[in-house]
Design an enzyme around this catalytic site. Structure first.
Site, short mmCIF file in Angstrom:
data_model
loop_
_atom_site.label_atom_id
_atom_site.label_comp_id
_atom_site.label_asym_id
_atom_site.label_seq_id
_atom_site.Cartn_x
_atom_site.Cartn_y
_atom_site.Cartn_z
N ASP A 75 0.89 -1.16 0.03
CA ASP A 75 0.01 -0.03 -0.15
C ASP A 75 0.95 1.21 0.00
O ASP A 75 2.12 1.25 0.21
CB ASP A 75 -1.04 0.05 1.04
CG ASP A 75 -2.15 0.60 0.78
OD1 ASP A 75 -2.09 1.75 0.00
OD2 ASP A 75 -3.30 0.75 1.72
C1 NOJ Z 1 -4.00 4.14 -0.13
C2 NOJ Z 1 -5.03 3.03 0.18
O1 NOJ Z 1 -5.09 2.43 1.50
C3 NOJ Z 1 -5.39 2.08 -0.98
O2 NOJ Z 1 -6.71 1.59 -0.93
C4 NOJ Z 1 -5.27 2.86 -2.25
O3 NOJ Z 1 -5.50 1.89 -3.35
C5 NOJ Z 1 -3.80 3.67 -2.66
N1 NOJ Z 1 -3.79 4.64 -1.21
C6 NOJ Z 1 -3.57 4.15 -3.83
O4 NOJ Z 1 -4.33 5.20 -3.96
#
Ligand code: NOJ
Length: 739
Positions: free
Chosen positions: A283
């Protein structure tokens, strides 16, 4: 060689070449690319950047990113979209030595250009077909816009409505969540990667992110291995079985170990036990976040722990890019981990056909044709209708008559557009969004439609109350549209108070005091607490955030053009103190058997144990009867499927859809089992007076549970079978004895 012969010779050579390329398997093609790669280029493939600035005006960051792309130091970009921009950036990647194409990724969560209901809302439809179609439309539009990969579906089970990200998932139930995970993956990807109107999906956030302590985002997760395997992992397994191309790990720790550095999750379970062949992206910044967690003392250690634990691609930590090569040279990281990660990523680039044509998704004509195709509006409207849950309808106040002459629409969300799109939208473009005001206006062309905001979501002013009350007094019908705004749910949007913000409940009380029947439409990205409304409103429609066609769908329900069929995919608490509250809890050794006698029972002295609205609950404008429950056997073997059949009848006056639900309880076991757990469901359409025979299947895997020492096991003994229209509305009961 004469000229003609020469040409045909060349053509046939080219043909042989093609056949040869076709005959090579993707694995062989990956191998041949790998052989050409330096260690630096390999690590480049593991690096993912966000590109919001990459297409904008010149800046240091832009130069930095473009330079890395040109040098083959980037495998994927997120947040670059549109044919023009993706083409431009892909062309830069193709200037690199090996010309390996980039993967373009984006959070296409509930629609791309066409906005669909938020995922939690769609889950309330229990309609796997519309859920799949919604993902498919999102894929068609985003694929036509140069996107190869969405960071969806989020398949985190969430039992805590304080957590803002409940809006992104399928709610609290594992079985429903697993079915929805599969539908969404198939919708995004189709049966096989490679078609230009489908994109790669991503099962996220691996794992147990939804169990963030106290509902606070990014918080630790401490759960038993049994809970992990029984409650949180099955939707991920369902996504993997459906062929999901990628996984994303999560920000949380799981029992002390960050998911990003968690070898038990990523190596042992996902890539080991499940034999998963796709790749895992971290993430955003989660590799470097292992430092503040106190799990890695610097970026180097974080990189080492992440790659060894099975995190293949680094989203925005720049950890792999900066550290991995040094770690390999120092002998701290075996190059086999890097090779494996690169192989997994290249495999997907080949499957998508990007090595054959890096621009195949970036086609301007297709983009123009696909975007805003009017047929998508009818699909998002159907999704919106099916997502609505009717919570209350005293004296059949709904549906309202279309011959009303004077209707008052009151509340801060009556004419809301951006809010109806909810969090996680790609284009905050309100041009397509139909508000409730517009939806009602279109339906009742001859009526006077008053609109008073009455109160605001973001302040506590009551100055507009009198205007709203006056309008209510003069109206034949009052519809209030209240709730959260879109920014109150989503990532990093946890709330400790999940009541209606501002003075909205006071506004409701003031309007209700006029004596007029009041219909309340609630919009939110989570279950809210609204006890005054629950007690006093004449009707309540839970409308979440429904996307482009929300206003039309709500108007259809208000005036009876659509008979509501949604059922809650998550329990609604009476107050925050009851959280976590979910239907498949354990009985305790001191269960409350009589609500009037709670002394020394597992109870609260200031509130009941039961929720405001239970999982699976939702009303209709018609009534359904359940009868004739039959089991195919009362004494099955452990490998035998038990068939549960019954008759479902529409006993009311209008056509409607019922979500019939099958629950099971394993009465006694070596590990205590929940009071009930959903094992099957069917959404059934019936005309008035019509009956259908419904058959559910209890396959042997539905009887198993997770033992921390032995893994998945099944034990002999009694199982109770319950069939009904909600987890707290069981209509038929039986049992069987497993041999
Ligand atoms: C953080 C989020 O937790 C995740 O779900 C998302 O896909 C990413 N950022 C990218 O934007």
């Amino acid at each position: 060689m004469n000229k003609n012969l020469g040409l045909s010779f060349l053509i046939s050579l080219a043909f042989v070449g093609q056949v040869h390329a076709q005959r090579k398997t993707i694995t062989q093609r990956v191998d041949s690319v790998m052989k050409l790669m330096t260690i630096t280029e390999k690590i480049g493939q593991l690096n993912q950047y966000s590109g919001r600035e990459v297409t904008g005006p010149a800046s240091d960051r832009k130069n930095y990113l473009l330079n890395d792309i040109k040098n083959g130091m980037v495998g994927s970009m997120l947040n670059v979209k549109g044919v023009k921009d993706t083409r431009e950036i892909q062309a830069i990647a193709l200037q690199s030595r090996l010309k390996i194409p980039l993967l373009f990724s984006l959070d296409v969560i509930h629609g791309y250009k066409t906005v669909f209901p938020i995922p939690l809302a769609e889950s309330a439809s229990w309609d796997l077909d519309i859920i799949k179609q919604s993902a498919q439309v999102a894929a068609e539009e985003s694929a036509a816009s140069g996107i190869h990969w969405t960071f969806a579906p989020m398949v985190d089970i969430a039992r805590d409505p304080r957590w803002g990200r409940v809006m992104e998932g399928a709610g609290e139930d594992t079985y429903l969540g697993a079915q929805i995970a599969k539908a969404r993956v198939l919708g995004f990807q189709g049966e096989k990667l490679g078609s230009v109107d489908r994109i790669m999906a991503c099962a996220k956030h691996f794992a147990a992110y939804g169990a963030a302590m106290a509902g606070r985002d990014y918080n630790p997760v401490d759960i038993s291995k049994q809970q992990l395997h029984e409650i949180y992992l099955p939707p991920f397994k369902a996504a993997a079985d459906a062929g999901v191309a990628t996984f994303m790990n999560s920000f949380n720790t799981l029992n002390g170990v960050p998911a990003t550095g968690n070898a038990y999750l990523q190596r042992q379970i996902l890539k080991g036990d499940w034999k998963y062949k796709g790749f895992v992206v971290s993430d955003w910044g989660s590799i470097k976040e292992m430092i503040p967690w106190g799990f890695a003392k610097n970026l180097s250690e974080a990189s080492e722990k992440a790659i060894v634990a099975g995190s293949d691609m680094d989203m925005e930590s720049e950890a792999y890019k900066k550290e991995l090569e040094k770690l390999v040279k120092a002998g701290k990281v075996d190059v086999k981990y890097i090779d494996e990660a690169v192989r997994r990523i290249l495999q997907k680039k080949f499957e998508l056909g990007l090595f054959d044509d890096p621009y195949r998704f970036s086609d301007e004509k297709r983009e123009q044709k696909v975007m805003n195709d009017p047929k998508y509006q009818s699909i998002t409207k159907a999704a919106a209708q099916k997502s609505i849950v009717l919570l209350k309808n005293t004296n059949q106040v709904l549906p309202l008559s279309k011959s009303l002459k004077n209707i008052a629409l009151i509340g801060p969300l009556v004419n809301a557009k951006r809010d109806q799109a909810g969090s996680w939208v790609v284009y905050a473009d309100t041009a397509n969004i139909v508000s409730v005001y517009e939806g009602v206006k279109q339906k009742l062309t001859g009526a006077k439609i008053g609109f008073s905001q009455g109160a605001s979501i973001t302040d506590t002013s009551t100055v507009d109350f009198s205007n709203a009350v006056k309008m209510a007094k003069n109206a034949d019908a009052v519809v209030m549209v209240l709730g959260e705004n879109w920014e109150m749910s989503g990532e990093a949007k946890s709330r400790t108070d999940i009541g209606l913000p501002g003075k909205q409940e006071a506004l409701f009380n003031a309007v209700k005091a006029t004596g007029k029947p009041v219909v309340v439409v609630l919009m939110a990205g989570r279950p809210l607490v609204f006890n005054d409304i629950a007690a006093k409103a004449d009707a309540i429609i839970y409308a979440w955030f429904l996307g482009d066609q929300g206003g039309n769908a709500i108007a259809d329900v208000l005036f009876g053009d659509y008979n509501p069929s949604g059922k809650l995919p998550i329990t609604f608490p009476r107050n925050v103190g009851q959280i976590p509250i979910f239907y498949n809890h354990y009985n305790t050794g001191r269960p409350v058997t009589k609500p009037t006698d709670i002394r020394y029972k597992s109870a609260y002295i200031d509130a009941p144990n039961d929720p405001a609205y239970a999982f699976g609950y939702g009303l209709s404008y018609t009534t359904f009867a359940y009868s004739d429950l039959k089991l195919s056997t009362n004494n099955p073997q452990k490998n035998e499927t038990v068939k549960v059949s019954f008759t479902l009848s529409n006993t009311g006056k209008v056509a409607g859809e019922e979500v019939a639900q099958l629950y099971l309880q394993d009465t006694f076991a070596s590990v205590v089992r929940p009071v009930k757990a959903l094992k099957d469901f069917a959404k059934v359409k019936l005309n008035p007076g019509e009956s259908k025979l419904i058959t559910f299947e209890i396959t042997p895997d539905k009887l198993a549970f997770y033992d921390e020492q032995k893994g998945w096991i099944t034990e002999s003994g009694e199982f109770k079978v319950m069939v009904g229209g909600a987890s707290n509305d069981i209509k038929l009961k039986s049992s069987f004895e497993l041999k």
